[in-house]
Every structure is written in structure tokens, then in C-alpha cells.
Scaffold this active site. Structure first.
Site, mmCIF file in Angstrom:
data_model
loop_
_atom_site.group_PDB
_atom_site.id
_atom_site.type_symbol
_atom_site.label_atom_id
_atom_site.label_comp_id
_atom_site.label_asym_id
_atom_site.label_seq_id
_atom_site.Cartn_x
_atom_site.Cartn_y
_atom_site.Cartn_z
ATOM 1 N N GLU A 57 -5.960 -39.784 -11.167
ATOM 2 C CA GLU A 57 -6.112 -39.788 -9.710
ATOM 3 C C GLU A 57 -5.986 -38.180 -9.464
ATOM 4 O O GLU A 57 -5.379 -37.355 -10.199
ATOM 5 C CB GLU A 57 -4.524 -40.290 -9.427
ATOM 6 C CG GLU A 57 -4.632 -41.862 -9.493
ATOM 7 C CD GLU A 57 -3.126 -42.553 -9.002
ATOM 8 O OE1 GLU A 57 -3.381 -43.585 -8.184
ATOM 9 O OE2 GLU A 57 -2.195 -42.089 -9.414
ATOM 10 N N CYS A 94 -4.112 -31.226 -6.059
ATOM 11 C CA CYS A 94 -3.541 -31.555 -7.340
ATOM 12 C C CYS A 94 -4.523 -32.204 -8.322
ATOM 13 O O CYS A 94 -4.644 -33.404 -7.928
ATOM 14 C CB CYS A 94 -2.293 -32.404 -7.264
ATOM 15 S SG CYS A 94 -1.369 -32.627 -8.594
ATOM 16 N N CYS A 105 7.335 -37.828 -20.848
ATOM 17 C CA CYS A 105 8.397 -37.305 -20.181
ATOM 18 C C CYS A 105 9.224 -38.547 -19.521
ATOM 19 O O CYS A 105 8.581 -39.379 -18.784
ATOM 20 C CB CYS A 105 8.145 -36.091 -19.157
ATOM 21 S SG CYS A 105 7.240 -34.569 -19.846
ATOM 22 N N CYS A 123 8.724 -39.246 -15.666
ATOM 23 C CA CYS A 123 7.389 -39.219 -14.916
ATOM 24 C C CYS A 123 6.534 -40.480 -15.493
ATOM 25 O O CYS A 123 6.436 -40.996 -16.364
ATOM 26 C CB CYS A 123 6.779 -38.163 -15.826
ATOM 27 S SG CYS A 123 5.020 -37.876 -15.077
ATOM 28 N N GLU A 163 -1.274 -33.037 -19.427
ATOM 29 C CA GLU A 163 -0.883 -31.496 -19.966
ATOM 30 C C GLU A 163 -2.131 -30.912 -20.045
ATOM 31 O O GLU A 163 -2.735 -30.788 -21.018
ATOM 32 C CB GLU A 163 -0.031 -31.682 -21.243
ATOM 33 C CG GLU A 163 0.050 -30.345 -22.008
ATOM 34 C CD GLU A 163 0.770 -29.250 -20.977
ATOM 35 O OE1 GLU A 163 0.011 -28.459 -20.792
ATOM 36 O OE2 GLU A 163 2.097 -29.482 -20.708
ATOM 37 N N HIS A 187 13.117 -28.427 -16.129
ATOM 38 C CA HIS A 187 13.807 -29.435 -15.898
ATOM 39 C C HIS A 187 15.083 -29.627 -16.843
ATOM 40 O O HIS A 187 16.000 -30.585 -16.458
ATOM 41 C CB HIS A 187 12.995 -30.726 -16.362
ATOM 42 C CG HIS A 187 11.713 -30.888 -15.798
ATOM 43 N ND1 HIS A 187 11.632 -30.589 -14.253
ATOM 44 C CD2 HIS A 187 10.515 -30.944 -16.124
ATOM 45 C CE1 HIS A 187 10.394 -30.606 -13.827
ATOM 46 N NE2 HIS A 187 9.532 -31.087 -15.132
ATOM 47 N N CYS A 247 5.065 -35.990 -6.871
ATOM 48 C CA CYS A 247 5.333 -35.477 -8.173
ATOM 49 C C CYS A 247 5.786 -36.512 -8.944
ATOM 50 O O CYS A 247 6.925 -37.056 -8.718
ATOM 51 C CB CYS A 247 6.440 -34.181 -8.079
ATOM 52 S SG CYS A 247 6.548 -33.558 -9.528
#
Length: 388
Positions: A123, A138, A149, A152, A203, A258, A376
Site C-alpha cells: 500500500e 508515503c 511492532c 502497528c 523497515e 515510541h 499511520c
């Protein structure tokens, strides 16, 4: 860095790259034998032209048509004679990923589900500025993600494979097709698709070679010509590749932090067990080009009762003291099955005030595209890695 640290970093880089290679994308040769020119660097393009007996100046011509004009049909290359147009079309294509699904949010955020030649999907999201005619694309760097994570949605999808340079560049080019932004704007001409953020699926530093090749193509001044100041790479803290990225690309750096304690970050961002906070921040301090004009961004997702206390805000300030930095406070965007809740407005405001009062910009990111799961941490596809 000391020679001991350099040796350790080089060894770790080699291990990261070797592991990344296990997830390399398929070759860019079509079933009929034609090759995709998108994603080739100038040297590769020159080799292809030499192989068919064409002079070196063809590289500049093709580069202009592919990356400046955005054409996908050799017949539209008016500076190339028709017989050569036909020869090129017999041997090559100028590809784009297929937009299997395109959704536009009520806030004008647009999301594409791009399908690649092997059927895998990723995406991509365009986030328009709410005031000015500009916005960020993005881009995804992998199908799925290896980091898991906890907050996420993408992290619930295991890594399928890396995206190749043609697929990474192709996402941006396909987004520009969608908005008709060709030819590439030059100089100070405003751009609607003005920035790239490598913050989509995956990543980026675990697919470094493909990402670096793609971004060098994007930054080439005779093509797309996007400045390194307009590109931000977001990482969860792959320390040895952070150094390499700074040396090779010099793009803006964003770090998904985070948490301010290793025990909590171990839970939220499992990569922390390999590269703990101290090592990540040391890599940030080494990052070339970081300055008050080009600050490192620390991304901090706000989770109710987990990492949003006043004490944690003060510890964050202590950790980043002396760094040219800003902090993006990100309200948690719920997704199906998530176990966290977003911090309340009061907690967000208290946290932001403490960081701001310490001299660091700490904007609270306005969630965009939530209604189409484009915000996000919400990206995910149904792609699966085949068993071998």
C-alpha cells in the site's frame, strides 16, 4: 568512531545485507523476455543500450522521457526515431505497479493497493497538505514487515519479500500518474507531490540496497529531481544501516522511538532487543547533516496508560538533549484486533507541553485517512510468502 566500533558496524552491516538478500524481489524480466527500464540506474541503462548497439547518449534521452516526462510508451519519445522506438518496445517496457484498488478519504488522503508482477501487493498513501497545494507520498519498502511492532497493523503481517527499486520508484511514479504531475516540476516550481516519506509497509533499512538505489534515481536532477531535503526515511533503529544511509544518501532521518525505557521498547518495538535506545541515539548523534535546519524526527506513538505519562515526557527530553531534533506525537490509530487505546486529549497536551517547554518542537500529528485505514500504522495487505 573507534576502529573497534567501525569493525563491529561493518560486520553487522554485512549480516543485515546478507539476511535482506534472502527476501530479494524477483527479476524484472517479463514472461516474454522484455526488461523493465524503470529502476535501472544510469550504468545499467548504458549497458542495455550498448548491448543493442546504441550510443551512450541514448541514456540521457531515455532518462529524460522516463523520469522527467513520465511517459510509458516509446512511441511518445519524439526525439527518438521511429525504427528505434519499435526496437526498444520489442526489448523493454516502462512499467508501473498495477493500482488494484484506489481509495480517497473524506479528508482527500488517497491510498493505493499496488499489485506487482508476481501478484504480491503493498500500500502507498498520498497525504495532501490541508492548506497548501503540496503533500507527502508515503512509500512502502517491503511487502509485510519483519519487526512485529505491537501497535502497528503492518506488523501483524509477516515479511513476504523486499520491494525492488523498480517497485519503490514505481509507487511514486504511479502516484504522480494519478495526479497528472508530469513533466517533473523544475527548480522552485511548486510540486503537488512534494515529498517522499519512507514510512509505509516495511523497515527501509532492512531493504537498504533497493531503497538506496530507488532514492538515488528519485534524486537525479535530470529526472524526477526531488531533493534529499524532501525525502525522509523512517527506521525503527537498524543502527549499522543508519550510518550507511547517512553516508550514502543524506536524506532526512526519522526514528520510531515510541518509548523511553528499554523494557517497554522491547515490548513495543522488539528490534530494541538488538539495538537498544542508547545505541539508537548514539547513531542519531553520528548522523551526517543533522542540524537545526535538518532536524532528526523522533516518532512517538501515544498509547493510553502505556507511554504517555509526564515522567516519560521528561525522560524523553533528557534522552534527546543536545540533538537537533523534533518529536512527532502520533495519536494511536486503532485497527481491527488492536489491544491499545489512544491517549486522551489532556495527556497529549501535557506531554507536548513538557517537550515544547524544553525547546523541542512537539506537534501532535493530525490523523489522516483513518476512514480508509490509511493512517499511520494501519497499512496491511493479504499477501503471503510462499513456502519453499
Amino acid at each position: 568512531m573507534s576502529s573497534e566500533v567501525i569493525d563491529l558496524t561493518e560486520g553487522e552491516r554485512a549480516r543485515v545485507l546478507a539476511k535482506s538478500a534472502l527476501f530479494d524481489p524477483p527479476d524484472v524480466v517479463l514472461a516474454d523476455g522484455r526488461r523493465d527500464l524503470v529502476g535501472m540506474d544510469r550504468a545499467e541503462l548504458a549497458a542495455e543500450m550498448a548491448a543493442i548497439g546504441e550510443p551512450a547518449f541514448r541514456v540521457k534521452q531515455l532518462w529524460h522521457w522516463i523520469y522527467h516526462q513520465g511517459v510509458t510508451d516509446f512511441a511518445r519519445m519524439s526525439t527518438i526515431a521511429k525504427p528505434l522506438q519499435v526496437r526498444l518496445a520489442e526489448r523493454f517496457v516502462i512499467g508501473r505497479p498495477e493500482a488494484a484498488v484506489m481509495q480517497t478519504s473524506t479528508d482527500d488522503t488517497r491510498k493505493w493497493l499496488f499489485r506487482f508482477r508476481d501478484g504480491q501487493e503493498a500500500e502507498t498513501v498520498y497525504i495532501p497538505d490541508p492548506v497548501e497545494d503540496r503533500g507527502a507520498v508515503c512509500i512502502s519498502s517491503q511487502v509485510g514487515c519483519t519487526l512485529s511492532c505491537r501497535f502497528c497493523h503492518t506488523g501483524t503481517q509477516t515479511l513476504v519479500r523486499n520491494l525492488g527499486a523498480p517497485e519503490i520508484v514505481g509507487q511514486f511514479m504511479a502516484a504522480r500518474d494519478s495526479y497528472g504531475e508530469w513533466p517533473s516540476p523544475k527548480g522552485e516550481t511548486p510540486r503537488l507531490l512534494s515529498t517522499i516519506v519512507l514510512m509505509g509497509m516495511g523497515e527501509p533499512l532492512y531493504n537498504y540496497l533497493n531503497v538506496a538505489k530507488a532514492m538515488k534515481i528519485v534524486m537525479d536532477g535530470e529526472g524526477i529531481g526531488l531533493s534529499r531535503r524532501r525525502i525522509t526515511l523512517s527506521t525503527s533503529g537498524v543502527v549499522p544501516m543508519m550510518d550507511r544511509c547517512g553516508e550514502d544518501l543524506g536524506v532526512n532521518l526519522a526514528v520510531s522511538l515510541h518509548a523511553v525505557r528499554d523494557d517497554l521498547r522491547d515490548e513495543l518495538v522488539p528490534l530494541n532487543r538488538k539495538y537498544p535506545i542508547k545505541e539508537v541515539l548514539a547513531a542519531c548523534r553520528r548522523y551526517p547533516g543533522a542540524s537545526n535546519a535538518r532536524r532528526i524526527t523522533f516518532e512517538y506513538i501515544m498509547l493510553k496508560g502505556v507511554n504517555d505519562s509526564e515522567a516519560e515526557a521528561r525522560e524523553l527530553v533528557r534522552l534527546i538533549a543536545g540533538l537537533p531534533a523534533k518529536v512527532n506525537l502520533i495519536p494511536f490509530n486503532p485497527w481491527p484486533g488492536s489491544r491499545y487505546e489512544p491517549s486522551g486529549k489532556a495527556a497529549l497536551e501535557r506531554f507536548a507541553r513538557i517537550v515544547n517547554d524544553a525547546g523541542f518542537a512537539a506537534p501532535v500529528r493530525t490523523p489522516r485517512g483513518r476512514d480508509i485505514l490509511a493512517a499511520c500504522g494501519q497499512l496491511r495487505t493479504e499477501s503471503r510468502r510462499e513456502r519453499v
